[in-house]
Write a protein that holds these residues in place. Structure first.
Motif, PDB file in Angstrom:
ATOM      1  N   UNK A  31       0.833  -1.198   0.000  1.00 21.04           N
ATOM      2  CA  UNK A  31       0.000   0.000   0.000  1.00 21.04           C
ATOM      3  C   UNK A  31       0.869   1.248   0.000  1.00 21.04           C
ATOM      4  N   UNK A  32       1.906   1.279   0.872  1.00 20.63           N
ATOM      5  CA  UNK A  32       2.744   2.473   0.994  1.00 20.63           C
ATOM      6  C   UNK A  32       3.507   2.751  -0.299  1.00 20.63           C
ATOM      7  N   UNK A  33       4.115   1.700  -0.852  1.00 18.50           N
ATOM      8  CA  UNK A  33       4.902   1.973  -2.053  1.00 18.50           C
ATOM      9  C   UNK A  33       4.001   2.292  -3.233  1.00 18.50           C
ATOM     10  N   UNK A  34       2.831   1.623  -3.297  1.00 14.77           N
ATOM     11  CA  UNK A  34       1.921   1.894  -4.410  1.00 14.77           C
ATOM     12  C   UNK A  34       1.388   3.318  -4.322  1.00 14.77           C
ATOM     13  N   UNK A  35       1.050   3.752  -3.095  1.00 19.96           N
ATOM     14  CA  UNK A  35       0.526   5.117  -2.918  1.00 19.96           C
ATOM     15  C   UNK A  35       1.574   6.157  -3.296  1.00 19.96           C
ATOM     16  N   UNK A  36       2.839   5.914  -2.886  1.00 21.51           N
ATOM     17  CA  UNK A  36       3.908   6.857  -3.211  1.00 21.51           C
ATOM     18  C   UNK A  36       4.042   6.993  -4.720  1.00 21.51           C
ATOM     19  N   UNK A  37       3.992   5.850  -5.377  1.00 21.92           N
ATOM     20  CA  UNK A  37       4.122   5.806  -6.839  1.00 21.92           C
ATOM     21  C   UNK A  37       2.986   6.596  -7.492  1.00 21.92           C
ATOM     22  N   UNK A  38       1.791   6.353  -7.014  1.00 22.27           N
ATOM     23  CA  UNK A  38       0.608   6.964  -7.626  1.00 22.27           C
ATOM     24  C   UNK A  38       0.586   8.471  -7.369  1.00 22.27           C
ATOM     25  N   UNK A  39       1.052   8.902  -6.184  1.00 24.81           N
ATOM     26  CA  UNK A  39       1.024  10.333  -5.843  1.00 24.81           C
ATOM     27  C   UNK A  39       1.958  11.136  -6.745  1.00 24.81           C
ATOM     28  N   UNK A  40       3.098  10.550  -7.089  1.00 26.32           N
ATOM     29  CA  UNK A  40       4.032  11.319  -7.911  1.00 26.32           C
ATOM     30  C   UNK A  40       3.626  11.308  -9.371  1.00 26.32           C
ATOM     31  N   UNK A  41       2.976  10.245  -9.822  1.00 31.35           N
ATOM     32  CA  UNK A  41       2.716  10.161 -11.259  1.00 31.35           C
ATOM     33  C   UNK A  41       1.233  10.136 -11.606  1.00 31.35           C
ATOM     34  N   UNK A  42       0.388   9.709 -10.686  1.00 34.95           N
ATOM     35  CA  UNK A  42      -0.968   9.334 -11.082  1.00 34.95           C
ATOM     36  C   UNK A  42      -2.031  10.408 -10.895  1.00 34.95           C
ATOM     37  N   UNK A  43      -3.212  10.048 -11.273  1.00 31.34           N
ATOM     38  CA  UNK A  43      -4.350  10.956 -11.196  1.00 31.34           C
ATOM     39  C   UNK A  43      -5.072  10.759  -9.862  1.00 31.34           C
ATOM     40  N   UNK A  44      -6.018  11.631  -9.602  1.00 28.60           N
ATOM     41  CA  UNK A  44      -6.816  11.512  -8.386  1.00 28.60           C
ATOM     42  C   UNK A  44      -7.583  10.191  -8.385  1.00 28.60           C
ATOM     43  N   UNK A  45      -8.047   9.769  -9.542  1.00 25.31           N
ATOM     44  CA  UNK A  45      -8.805   8.522  -9.665  1.00 25.31           C
ATOM     45  C   UNK A  45      -7.959   7.330  -9.258  1.00 25.31           C
ATOM     46  N   UNK A  46      -6.690   7.339  -9.699  1.00 31.78           N
ATOM     47  CA  UNK A  46      -5.795   6.221  -9.380  1.00 31.78           C
ATOM     48  C   UNK A  46      -5.534   6.161  -7.882  1.00 31.78           C
ATOM     49  N   UNK A  47      -5.351   7.351  -7.291  1.00 29.45           N
ATOM     50  CA  UNK A  47      -5.113   7.403  -5.839  1.00 29.45           C
ATOM     51  C   UNK A  47      -6.317   6.837  -5.099  1.00 29.45           C
ATOM     52  N   UNK A  48      -7.490   7.254  -5.544  1.00 23.83           N
ATOM     53  CA  UNK A  48      -8.719   6.777  -4.909  1.00 23.83           C
ATOM     54  C   UNK A  48      -8.812   5.249  -5.006  1.00 23.83           C
ATOM     55  N   UNK A  49      -8.472   4.721  -6.202  1.00 22.40           N
ATOM     56  CA  UNK A  49      -8.573   3.270  -6.416  1.00 22.40           C
ATOM     57  C   UNK A  49      -7.601   2.515  -5.521  1.00 22.40           C
ATOM     58  N   UNK A  50      -6.380   3.029  -5.427  1.00 26.60           N
ATOM     59  CA  UNK A  50      -5.371   2.336  -4.612  1.00 26.60           C
ATOM     60  C   UNK A  50      -5.763   2.378  -3.134  1.00 26.60           C
ATOM     61  N   UNK A  51      -6.249   3.552  -2.710  1.00 23.02           N
ATOM     62  CA  UNK A  51      -6.647   3.661  -1.307  1.00 23.02           C
ATOM     63  C   UNK A  51      -7.773   2.690  -0.985  1.00 23.02           C
ATOM     64  N   UNK A  52      -8.697   2.609  -1.914  1.00 24.35           N
ATOM     65  CA  UNK A  52      -9.839   1.715  -1.703  1.00 24.35           C
ATOM     66  C   UNK A  52      -9.363   0.268  -1.599  1.00 24.35           C
ATOM     67  N   UNK A  53      -8.448  -0.075  -2.509  1.00 22.38           N
ATOM     68  CA  UNK A  53      -7.962  -1.446  -2.599  1.00 22.38           C
ATOM     69  C   UNK A  53      -7.196  -1.842  -1.348  1.00 22.38           C
ATOM     70  N   UNK A  54      -6.349  -0.953  -0.866  1.00 17.43           N
ATOM     71  CA  UNK A  54      -5.457  -1.326   0.239  1.00 17.43           C
ATOM     72  C   UNK A  54      -5.886  -0.742   1.581  1.00 17.43           C
ATOM     73  N   UNK A  55      -6.899   0.056   1.573  1.00 16.72           N
ATOM     74  CA  UNK A  55      -7.282   0.732   2.806  1.00 16.72           C
ATOM     75  C   UNK A  55      -8.217  -0.091   3.659  1.00 16.72           C
ATOM     76  N   UNK A  56      -9.378   0.464   3.919  1.00 20.66           N
ATOM     77  CA  UNK A  56     -10.308  -0.187   4.836  1.00 20.66           C
ATOM     78  C   UNK A  56     -10.768  -1.551   4.358  1.00 20.66           C
ATOM     79  N   UNK A  57     -10.797  -1.712   3.029  1.00 20.66           N
ATOM     80  CA  UNK A  57     -11.260  -3.013   2.537  1.00 20.66           C
ATOM     81  C   UNK A  57     -10.359  -4.133   3.009  1.00 20.66           C
ATOM     82  N   UNK A  58      -9.112  -3.784   3.290  1.00 23.88           N
ATOM     83  CA  UNK A  58      -8.183  -4.806   3.771  1.00 23.88           C
ATOM     84  C   UNK A  58      -8.707  -5.449   5.048  1.00 23.88           C
ATOM     85  N   UNK A  59      -9.296  -4.615   5.895  1.00 15.51           N
ATOM     86  CA  UNK A  59      -9.856  -5.141   7.141  1.00 15.51           C
ATOM     87  C   UNK A  59     -10.987  -6.124   6.822  1.00 15.51           C
ATOM     88  N   UNK A  60     -11.812  -5.715   5.839  1.00 12.73           N
ATOM     89  CA  UNK A  60     -12.900  -6.590   5.403  1.00 12.73           C
ATOM     90  C   UNK A  60     -12.362  -7.910   4.880  1.00 12.73           C
TER      91      UNK A  60
END
Ligand code: CUA
Length: 215
Positions: A31-60
């Protein structure tokens, strides 16, 4: 009233914890490395997708995984301690072959018929092989067994999947076309037992009720 854990329970707990931890660690790292990667190069949509994928859903996912593992290890547990899932043999068969075997028993040992469907009630000799067949939407035939005698009960379906659920004993067996399940049963209580179908099989599922009499 606490009892020491059995080997199975210890193994299940250790495996469940181990798997959860070994999956959570890499996921948190990714999650950390993917987020760093997305923040420097990616769009807001990509950030949202990565956060969703690795964030709270992980608990689920974690909860789902642990629950799946608990259920997985409860299967052998219920088999051994719950006496719900009987030890069985399974053979390949076909609907035609199985129907023939059932019908041979019905022709030989029917003692009466009952209900509007003229369901045969079959009383095979003590210790015999007894057959029951699941189909849309009945358990065929009804059986009459002798108390404290051991029988080999054969089960199969001639169309699609049904669930043999003996009530009120709560013994449950999957009944699948193409397979003949055989299990040893020794009825130890006399009375009238119902076989309900506990695998949804269509419009008449709720009417799929069979009978086993023990005398
Ligand atoms: Cu057969 Cu539901």
């Amino acid at each position: 009233m606490s009892r020491p854990l059995t080997h199975i329970q210890r193994l299940a707990t250790a495996l469940g914890l181990g798997l959860t931890l070994s999956l959570t660690g890499p996921a948190a790292y990714a999650q950390r490395s993917a987020l760093r990667e997305v923040r420097t190069t990616g769009s807001a949509g990509a950030i949202w997708a990565v956060s969703l994928l690795f964030g709270w859903t992980l608990i689920g996912w974690g909860i789902a995984l642990v629950w799946a593992l608990v259920m997985f290890f409860m299967m052998p547990y219920w088999h051994i301690y719950g006496k719900q899932n009987l030890s069985s043999e399974a053979y390949r068969t076909t609907p035609e072959m199985y129907t023939q075997k059932v019908q041979a028993m019905v022709d030989k040992y029917t003692i009466r018929t009952e209900t509007a469907r003229n369901m045969p009630v079959v009383r095979p000799p003590a210790g015999a092989d007894v057959y029951m067949l699941g189909r849309l939407w009945e358990w065929y035939p009804a059986l009459e067994l002798e108390k404290d005698q051991t029988y080999r009960l054969h089960l199969s379906s001639v169309d699609w999947q049904h669930g043999f659920s003996l009530q009120p004993e709560n013994i449950n067996v999957q009944v699948i076309p193409g397979y003949e399940m055989v299990m040893k049963i020794t009825p130890n209580k006399s009375g009238e037992f119902s076989v309900i179908c506990n695998e949804y099989c269509g419009i008449g599922h709720h009417q799929m009720i069979g009978k086993i009499y023990v005398k």
